[in-house]
Write a protein that holds these residues in place. Structure first.
Motif, short mmCIF file in Angstrom:
data_model
loop_
_atom_site.label_atom_id
_atom_site.label_comp_id
_atom_site.label_asym_id
_atom_site.label_seq_id
_atom_site.Cartn_x
_atom_site.Cartn_y
_atom_site.Cartn_z
N TRP A 1 -36.86 108.02 131.86
CA TRP A 1 -36.56 108.74 133.09
C TRP A 1 -37.25 108.08 134.29
O TRP A 1 -36.65 107.90 135.35
CB TRP A 1 -37.03 110.20 132.97
CG TRP A 1 -36.89 111.01 134.22
CD1 TRP A 1 -37.80 111.14 135.23
CD2 TRP A 1 -35.75 111.79 134.61
NE1 TRP A 1 -37.32 111.95 136.23
CE2 TRP A 1 -36.06 112.37 135.86
CE3 TRP A 1 -34.52 112.07 134.02
CZ2 TRP A 1 -35.17 113.21 136.53
CZ3 TRP A 1 -33.64 112.90 134.68
CH2 TRP A 1 -33.96 113.46 135.93
N GLN A 2 -38.49 107.68 134.10
CA GLN A 2 -39.32 107.24 135.22
C GLN A 2 -38.94 105.87 135.78
O GLN A 2 -39.27 105.56 136.93
CB GLN A 2 -40.79 107.22 134.79
CG GLN A 2 -41.36 108.58 134.42
CD GLN A 2 -41.16 108.94 132.95
OE1 GLN A 2 -40.27 108.42 132.29
NE2 GLN A 2 -42.01 109.82 132.44
N GLY B 1 -39.68 107.69 125.12
CA GLY B 1 -39.01 108.29 126.27
C GLY B 1 -38.07 109.41 125.88
O GLY B 1 -38.01 110.45 126.55
N ALA C 1 -39.26 118.05 127.48
CA ALA C 1 -39.11 118.63 128.82
C ALA C 1 -37.94 119.60 128.86
O ALA C 1 -38.04 120.70 129.44
CB ALA C 1 -38.90 117.51 129.85
N GLU D 1 -40.04 112.52 125.01
CA GLU D 1 -40.56 113.16 126.22
C GLU D 1 -39.48 113.97 126.93
O GLU D 1 -39.72 115.10 127.39
CB GLU D 1 -41.13 112.09 127.16
CG GLU D 1 -41.72 112.66 128.44
CD GLU D 1 -42.17 111.58 129.39
OE1 GLU D 1 -43.10 111.83 130.18
OE2 GLU D 1 -41.58 110.48 129.38
N ILE D 2 -38.28 113.40 127.05
CA ILE D 2 -37.18 114.09 127.72
C ILE D 2 -36.77 115.34 126.96
O ILE D 2 -36.55 116.40 127.55
CB ILE D 2 -35.99 113.12 127.91
CG1 ILE D 2 -36.34 112.06 128.97
CG2 ILE D 2 -34.72 113.88 128.32
CD1 ILE D 2 -35.35 110.92 129.06
N SER E 1 -38.91 116.25 136.65
CA SER E 1 -40.06 115.35 136.57
C SER E 1 -41.37 116.09 136.36
O SER E 1 -42.28 115.58 135.71
CB SER E 1 -40.15 114.50 137.85
OG SER E 1 -39.04 113.63 137.96
N TYR F 1 -41.89 118.49 134.48
CA TYR F 1 -42.02 118.89 133.08
C TYR F 1 -42.31 117.70 132.16
O TYR F 1 -42.50 117.89 130.96
CB TYR F 1 -40.75 119.61 132.61
CG TYR F 1 -40.68 121.06 133.03
CD1 TYR F 1 -41.03 122.09 132.15
CD2 TYR F 1 -40.26 121.40 134.31
CE1 TYR F 1 -40.97 123.42 132.53
CE2 TYR F 1 -40.18 122.74 134.71
CZ TYR F 1 -40.54 123.74 133.81
OH TYR F 1 -40.48 125.06 134.20
N LEU F 2 -42.34 116.51 132.71
CA LEU F 2 -42.60 115.32 131.90
C LEU F 2 -44.09 115.12 131.69
O LEU F 2 -44.92 115.68 132.43
CB LEU F 2 -41.99 114.09 132.57
CG LEU F 2 -40.46 114.07 132.69
CD1 LEU F 2 -40.02 112.89 133.53
CD2 LEU F 2 -39.81 114.02 131.30
N ASN F 3 -44.45 114.30 130.74
CA ASN F 3 -45.87 113.97 130.49
C ASN F 3 -46.51 113.35 131.72
O ASN F 3 -47.72 113.43 131.92
CB ASN F 3 -45.99 113.00 129.33
CG ASN F 3 -45.83 113.64 127.96
OD1 ASN F 3 -46.23 113.07 126.96
ND2 ASN F 3 -45.23 114.83 127.89
N THR F 4 -45.70 112.67 132.53
CA THR F 4 -46.21 111.93 133.68
C THR F 4 -46.20 112.76 134.97
O THR F 4 -46.30 112.21 136.07
CB THR F 4 -45.37 110.67 133.91
OG1 THR F 4 -43.98 111.04 133.97
CG2 THR F 4 -45.58 109.66 132.80
#
Length: 270
Positions: free
Chosen positions: A218-219, A158, A165, A161-162, A189, A191-194
């Motif tokens: 984040w999610q 996580g 982003a 990922e942040i 959000s 810009y995140l992988n998800t």
């Protein structure tokens, strides 16, 4: 009909009945995320090498994916390999990568036939070349499937990922593509992988550990957490059903009070 066939038929009938009861009793989570923990402990308790736990864990993945698709879950994210897992012994990492390759080769056609789309999040470029190749082929084959998204978190964390982003947002601010004042939850959000995937409604962690382990930080801000002592290789659809029943008994308030939730109709369980 043989006794074995009768038992299988009865089991399928019972399973369908449980699924229909779950659908009637409350909201089925749109997105379920799972921290699949306990493979090593499962093997150790049986005097087996750790890889035996990982192999048995594949059976759990297969059963849970099938059950989620049947229930109508739209997104299932599985924490398969973290960035921290690279610190494990090289022999175990090599075995895990080989197991991932074999699993992708053996399961992709079944995913495709069942209209399930495979995706992956994480630092995919850090994975071995052969893993990347199998993963890309599997994702390409299933890219147009609509029934459910199976999202594998591989070489993922996580925090990573942040940070990634933030870097991309900083670049776009510098390029003039976005203004600092435009940065909000929604933009971040994206810009995140998800990006494009709704936040998890339910996060399941097996093995009884009471921590998030750097997963979807984040999610999961408003995600319901469910912890079970069951080790991942023992986790099957009956355990998934238990987690969903528990989820359906909760009231998700998103920082508001019960009366507001009921008025707005934000909570299918309220």
């Amino acid at each position: 009909m043989s006794d074995s066939s009768s038992k299988v038929s009865l089991k399928l009938s019972t399973d369908r009945k449980i699924q229909e009861e779950l659908k009637r009793s409350g909201e089925i989570p749109t997105h379920i995320a799972i921290i699949m923990d306990g493979n090593g402990r499962w093997a150790k308790r049986r005097g087996l090498p750790r890889v035996a736990g990982h192999r048995e864990g594949v059976k759990s993945v297969r059963d849970v994916v099938e059950a989620c698709a049947q229930l109508g879950v739209k997104y299932l994210t599985l924490f398969a390999f973290s960035t921290e897992n690279w610190r494990r012994p090289k022999e175990e990492i090599d075995t895990l990568m080989k197991l991932l390759i074999r699993t992708l080769r053996s399961e992709t056609e079944k995913l495709h036939k069942n209209d399930i789309k495979l995706m992956a999040i994480g630092d995919i470029d850090s994975l071995p070349k052969e893993v990347r190749q199998e993963l890309r082929e599997a994702m390409e084959k299933t890219k147009n499937n609509k029934r459910m998204v199976l999202n594998l978190a591989l070489s993922y964390s996580g925090r990573w990922e942040i940070i990634e982003a933030v870097k991309e947002i900083a670049k776009d601010v510098k390029r003039g593509k976005i203004k600092v004042e435009e940065i909000d939850d929604k933009l971040f959000s994206s810009y995140l992988n998800t990006a494009g995937i709704p936040d998890p409604d339910l996060l399941i962690r097996t093995s009884g550990e009471l921590r998030i382990s750097n997963f979807l930080l984040w999610q999961i801000a408003y995600t319901e957490l469910y912890i079970t002592d069951c080790l991942w290789p023992d986790f099957r659809r009956k355990h998934l059903y238990e987690a969903i029943r528990d989820y359906q008994r909760r009231e998700r308030r998103f920082g508001m009070i019960s009366e507001q939730i009921k008025k707005k109709g934000l909570n299918g369980n309220a």
